[in-house]
Design a protein around this motif. Structure first.
Motif, PDB file in Angstrom:
ATOM      1  N   LEU A 107       2.762   6.239  -7.146  1.00  0.00           N
ATOM      2  CA  LEU A 107       1.804   6.987  -7.901  1.00  0.00           C
ATOM      3  C   LEU A 107       2.045   8.455  -7.907  1.00  0.00           C
ATOM      4  O   LEU A 107       2.358   9.018  -9.080  1.00  0.00           O
ATOM      5  CB  LEU A 107       0.364   6.709  -7.447  1.00  0.00           C
ATOM      6  CG  LEU A 107      -0.877   7.231  -8.182  1.00  0.00           C
ATOM      7  CD1 LEU A 107      -0.676   6.526  -9.308  1.00  0.00           C
ATOM      8  CD2 LEU A 107      -2.050   7.030  -7.444  1.00  0.00           C
ATOM      9  N   LEU A 108       2.367   8.932  -6.597  1.00  0.00           N
ATOM     10  CA  LEU A 108       2.710  10.228  -6.479  1.00  0.00           C
ATOM     11  C   LEU A 108       3.939  10.769  -7.369  1.00  0.00           C
ATOM     12  O   LEU A 108       4.065  11.961  -8.032  1.00  0.00           O
ATOM     13  CB  LEU A 108       2.715  10.804  -5.011  1.00  0.00           C
ATOM     14  CG  LEU A 108       1.471  10.576  -4.311  1.00  0.00           C
ATOM     15  CD1 LEU A 108       1.597  10.980  -2.867  1.00  0.00           C
ATOM     16  CD2 LEU A 108       0.355  11.489  -4.744  1.00  0.00           C
ATOM     17  N   SER A 109       5.048   9.850  -7.183  1.00  0.00           N
ATOM     18  CA  SER A 109       6.555  10.426  -7.559  1.00  0.00           C
ATOM     19  C   SER A 109       6.372  10.344  -9.034  1.00  0.00           C
ATOM     20  O   SER A 109       6.975  11.172  -9.563  1.00  0.00           O
ATOM     21  CB  SER A 109       7.327   9.762  -6.732  1.00  0.00           C
ATOM     22  OG  SER A 109       7.310   8.276  -7.147  1.00  0.00           O
ATOM     23  N   LEU A 164       0.762  -1.123  -0.065  1.00  0.00           N
ATOM     24  CA  LEU A 164       0.052  -0.028   0.125  1.00  0.00           C
ATOM     25  C   LEU A 164       0.751   1.219   0.019  1.00  0.00           C
ATOM     26  O   LEU A 164       0.621   2.262  -0.864  1.00  0.00           O
ATOM     27  CB  LEU A 164      -0.816  -0.153   1.127  1.00  0.00           C
ATOM     28  CG  LEU A 164      -2.065   1.006   1.427  1.00  0.00           C
ATOM     29  CD1 LEU A 164      -2.969   0.837  -0.027  1.00  0.00           C
ATOM     30  CD2 LEU A 164      -2.739   1.054   2.648  1.00  0.00           C
ATOM     31  N   VAL A 165       1.879   1.247   0.820  1.00  0.00           N
ATOM     32  CA  VAL A 165       2.813   2.368   0.884  1.00  0.00           C
ATOM     33  C   VAL A 165       3.533   2.558  -0.654  1.00  0.00           C
ATOM     34  O   VAL A 165       3.556   3.762  -0.943  1.00  0.00           O
ATOM     35  CB  VAL A 165       3.791   2.163   1.949  1.00  0.00           C
ATOM     36  CG1 VAL A 165       5.001   3.370   1.832  1.00  0.00           C
ATOM     37  CG2 VAL A 165       3.155   2.375   3.429  1.00  0.00           C
ATOM     38  N   ILE A 166       3.963   1.470  -1.047  1.00  0.00           N
ATOM     39  CA  ILE A 166       4.426   1.491  -2.541  1.00  0.00           C
ATOM     40  C   ILE A 166       3.519   2.005  -3.544  1.00  0.00           C
ATOM     41  O   ILE A 166       4.116   2.971  -4.214  1.00  0.00           O
ATOM     42  CB  ILE A 166       5.135   0.081  -2.672  1.00  0.00           C
ATOM     43  CG1 ILE A 166       6.279  -0.504  -1.833  1.00  0.00           C
ATOM     44  CG2 ILE A 166       5.522   0.113  -4.351  1.00  0.00           C
ATOM     45  CD1 ILE A 166       6.707  -1.812  -1.991  1.00  0.00           C
ATOM     46  N   ILE A 167       2.644   1.744  -3.500  1.00  0.00           N
ATOM     47  CA  ILE A 167       1.382   2.315  -4.388  1.00  0.00           C
ATOM     48  C   ILE A 167       1.434   3.666  -4.287  1.00  0.00           C
ATOM     49  O   ILE A 167       1.117   4.331  -5.296  1.00  0.00           O
ATOM     50  CB  ILE A 167       0.177   1.659  -4.369  1.00  0.00           C
ATOM     51  CG1 ILE A 167       0.179   0.088  -4.587  1.00  0.00           C
ATOM     52  CG2 ILE A 167      -1.053   2.370  -4.996  1.00  0.00           C
ATOM     53  CD1 ILE A 167      -1.140  -0.608  -4.415  1.00  0.00           C
ATOM     54  N   VAL A 168       1.241   4.336  -3.073  1.00  0.00           N
ATOM     55  CA  VAL A 168       1.051   5.753  -2.761  1.00  0.00           C
ATOM     56  C   VAL A 168       2.190   6.374  -3.284  1.00  0.00           C
ATOM     57  O   VAL A 168       2.151   7.356  -4.056  1.00  0.00           O
ATOM     58  CB  VAL A 168       0.810   5.882  -1.518  1.00  0.00           C
ATOM     59  CG1 VAL A 168       0.599   7.581  -1.158  1.00  0.00           C
ATOM     60  CG2 VAL A 168      -0.359   5.525  -1.003  1.00  0.00           C
TER      61      VAL A 168
END
Length: 340
Positions: A24-26, A17-21
């Motif tokens: 996505l943002l970066s 979940l942290v990797i997805i966020v």
């Protein structure tokens, strides 16, 4: 049948979940910088970075959520058709991203070794040809895996990826897996090592030349203050360390993220060797984490991207302040056009 996630699965779920966020943002930020800055767009390496960003974004929105669903449901997410399509996409995108990193390393090597002829050697047409090869290379392995029915849900990694065929074909799967990882991970790793080590060698040679000139200058300036002399020596040391740190980051993040997963896939070919499901999921998380690392390693920490980000923020703040001033004038009975 147990449906609750154990603590290990909860940790893996949180990591994905942290990797997805972050990914996505970066990656969206890299894409915004590319669209905003004409200087980034006109450079040939920008195409490689754009291709890498595209692969990372698609992997983030298409494959990572399915892994989350598999961790929660402890089963294949969706039907066989969906899982095979996701496996095809993951095989294509992971191969494409590795080859894009290799292409970026070759670009850096040409820029450092042939600085005066770089712009004539690496043009947008040349970059497009290299990207065409990466797409053809990636598509060939993905279509071969689909044609041989090597795509499906792999419970060990809680994801739709390369999987053992349900009936027979084990020898073919072993041969395909060895060829696939040899011509993707191993090939990209060798290219990264050869090119970046040559870049480091050239960088250290230039640093030594600069150091000799600096020391000769310091000897001539006998009246120079000791603090100034010390700062010059410190700058020499930082310059040498900066080149080594950059090369170590490029190669180190590639190995840290991809090597555990690839090694696990190799060990998986020996059925008598036990592999912990938790380790399989963690190795998959490490492979996913490369999508979150790449924007910082290859783009956002560079001066040009930092400057573009600062320009975008300043422009947004200026627009906000002007619109706030416009609302203030309107409340007092005056009117000025708002900034759009």
């Amino acid at each position: 049948m147990r449906t609750e996630m154990d603590p290990g699965e909860v940790v893996v779920f949180a990591l994905v979940l942290v990797i997805i966020v972050v990914s996505l943002l970066s990656n969206v930020l890299v894409l915004v910088c590319f669209l905003y800055s004409p200087e980034i767009r006109k450079q040939a390496p920008g195409l490689f970075s754009l291709n890498l960003t595209f692969c990372n974004l698609l992997l983030t929105v298409a494959n990572m959520p399915l892994t989350l669903a598999a961790l929660v449901g402890r089963a294949q997410p969706g039907g066989d058709a969906l899982c095979q399509a996701a496996g095809f996409l993951e095989t294509f995108l992971s191969t494409n991203s590795m080859l894009s990193m290799a292409a970026l390393s070759i670009d850096r090597w040409v820029a450092v070794v042939f600085p005066l002829r770089y712009h004539s050697k690496v043009r947008h047409k040349d970059a497009a040809l290299v990207l065409g090869y990466t797409w053809a290379h990636s598509a060939s392995f993905s279509m071969a895996a689909a044609g041989l029915s090597f795509l499906g849900y792999q419970r060990l990694y809680a994801s739709c990826t390369l999987a053992h065929p349900k009936a027979g074909g084990r020898t073919q799967f072993v041969v395909f897996t060895l060829f696939f990882h040899s011509f993707t991970f191993l090939l990209s790793f060798v290219v990264l090592c050869v090119t970046y080590l040559k870049v480091l060698k050239v960088a250290r040679f230039h640093c030594r030349r600069i150091d000799v000139i600096t020391m000769q200058t310091l000897v001539l300036l006998v009246d120079i203050h000791p603090s100034v002399r010390q700062r010059c020596l410190e700058e020499q040391r930082r310059r040498r360390q900066r080149a080594t740190r950059k090369i170590s980051t490029f190669i180190g993040t590639f190995m840290l993220c991809f090597a555990p997963y690839v090694i696990t896939r190799m060990v998986e070919l020996f059925p008598w060797v036990p592999i912990s499901p938790h380790w399989g999921a963690i190795s998959k998380c490490l492979a996913y984490s490369k999508a979150a690392c790449d924007p910082f390693v290859y783009s956002l920490l560079r001066h040009q991207y930092r400057k573009t980000c600062a320009d975008i923020v300043n422009r947004l703040l200026k627009r906000r302040s002007l619109n706030a001033a416009a609302r203030g004038f309107e409340s007092q009975g005056s009117s000025i056009p708002r900034v759009e």
